[in-house]
Write a protein that holds these residues in place. Structure first.
Motif, PDB file in Angstrom:
ATOM      1  N   GLU A 102       8.379  -0.515   4.389  1.00 44.37           N
ATOM      2  CA  GLU A 102       7.574   0.676   4.637  1.00 44.37           C
ATOM      3  C   GLU A 102       8.516   1.883   4.710  1.00 44.37           C
ATOM      4  O   GLU A 102       9.608   1.785   5.252  1.00 44.37           O
ATOM      5  N   VAL A 112       3.195   2.637   2.829  1.00 45.05           N
ATOM      6  CA  VAL A 112       2.723   2.797   4.205  1.00 45.05           C
ATOM      7  C   VAL A 112       2.411   1.460   4.875  1.00 45.05           C
ATOM      8  O   VAL A 112       2.285   1.408   6.098  1.00 45.05           O
ATOM      9  N   LYS A 113       2.299   0.388   4.093  1.00 46.76           N
ATOM     10  CA  LYS A 113       1.999  -0.929   4.685  1.00 46.76           C
ATOM     11  C   LYS A 113       2.321  -2.004   3.658  1.00 46.76           C
ATOM     12  O   LYS A 113       2.107  -1.818   2.462  1.00 46.76           O
ATOM     13  N   TYR A 154       0.840  -1.195   0.000  1.00 45.97           N
ATOM     14  CA  TYR A 154       0.000   0.000   0.000  1.00 45.97           C
ATOM     15  C   TYR A 154       0.878   1.250   0.000  1.00 45.97           C
ATOM     16  O   TYR A 154       1.836   1.334   0.771  1.00 45.97           O
ATOM     17  N   SER A 213      -4.930  -1.847   4.861  1.00 46.43           N
ATOM     18  CA  SER A 213      -3.807  -0.907   4.822  1.00 46.43           C
ATOM     19  C   SER A 213      -3.538  -0.231   6.159  1.00 46.43           C
ATOM     20  O   SER A 213      -2.436   0.245   6.386  1.00 46.43           O
ATOM     21  N   ASP A 214      -4.510  -0.143   7.031  1.00 46.71           N
ATOM     22  CA  ASP A 214      -4.396   0.543   8.320  1.00 46.71           C
ATOM     23  C   ASP A 214      -4.182   2.054   8.191  1.00 46.71           C
ATOM     24  O   ASP A 214      -4.488   2.799   9.092  1.00 46.71           O
ATOM     25  N   LYS A 215      -3.603   2.497   7.089  1.00 44.99           N
ATOM     26  CA  LYS A 215      -3.372   3.919   6.809  1.00 44.99           C
ATOM     27  C   LYS A 215      -3.954   4.217   5.437  1.00 44.99           C
ATOM     28  O   LYS A 215      -4.134   3.317   4.619  1.00 44.99           O
ATOM     29  N   CYS A 273       1.501  -6.165   3.343  1.00 47.23           N
ATOM     30  CA  CYS A 273       0.957  -7.437   3.817  1.00 47.23           C
ATOM     31  C   CYS A 273       1.714  -8.520   3.057  1.00 47.23           C
ATOM     32  O   CYS A 273       1.538  -8.671   1.847  1.00 47.23           O
ATOM     33  N   ASN A 285       0.727   5.719  -0.211  1.00 49.10           N
ATOM     34  CA  ASN A 285      -0.136   6.893  -0.072  1.00 49.10           C
ATOM     35  C   ASN A 285      -0.033   7.807  -1.295  1.00 49.10           C
ATOM     36  O   ASN A 285       0.670   7.496  -2.270  1.00 49.10           O
TER      37      ASN A 285
END
Length: 171
Positions: free
Chosen positions: A163, A124-125, A116, A141-143, A127, A118
């Motif tokens: 990240e 930013v993430k 992910y 993504s949490d963000k 997985c 931004n």
């Protein structure tokens, strides 16, 4: 693959109405088992651009060919039904806005790293090693993210992508 329950329910309702004449079958009865979907032809990779992963100092870590998913239909399809993907290939999802993103592995036969980024192209993430066909994993993504890149599972560890690194792409 994008986890959009409203779209999924809408598509399921359309299948029920068209295939059952408006019958009352449950959604579960219309979902194909993993054994049934293995006969679906594997989509071919279509290079639509290139994406570079950049270290914090700006040096290129790795460049890949990408397919681009920039509309709802392409984003829903994602990498479903792929049985393999070259290490130098991936899919870039481009969204019109920056938001929390949630993906899943519905009908996805290969392990993926889901990355992910931004609106500033900063990762930013990540997985890592999403399990094939596992729809219960938390792959959010949490963000806020505007871009999502799917590559083979283990890709980010293999090339040291982390990240805070960045992406750059061209069509």
């Amino acid at each position: 693959m994008i986890k959009n329950k409203a779209l999924y329910l809408l598509l399921t309702a359309a299948v029920i109405l068209t295939s059952c004449g408006g019958g009352t079958e449950s959604k579960k009865e219309n979902i194909k088992s993993n054994e049934e979907i293995t006969d679906i032809p594997e989509p071919k990779f279509l290079k639509e651009g290139e994406l570079s992963f950049l270290a914090k100092d700006g040096k290129e870590i790795k460049k890949i060919a990408i397919e681009i998913a920039d509309d709802e239909q392409q984003q829903t399809q994602g990498l479903m039904y792929r049985k393999s993907m070259a290490d130098e290939q991936g899919m870039l999802f481009i969204f019109p806005d920056s938001d929390i993103r949630n993906f899943w592995m519905h009908n996805t036969f290969i392990s993926l790293d889901i990355i992910y980024a931004n609106e500033k192209n900063e990762i930013v993430k990540i997985c890592k090693n999403a399990e094939p066909l596992n729809e219960n994993q938390n792959l959010g993504s949490d963000k806020n993210a505007k871009y999502v890149i799917e590559v083979n599972g283990g890709f980010s560890d293999k090339y040291g992508i982390a990240e805070g690194d960045r992406i750059s792409f061209k069509r």
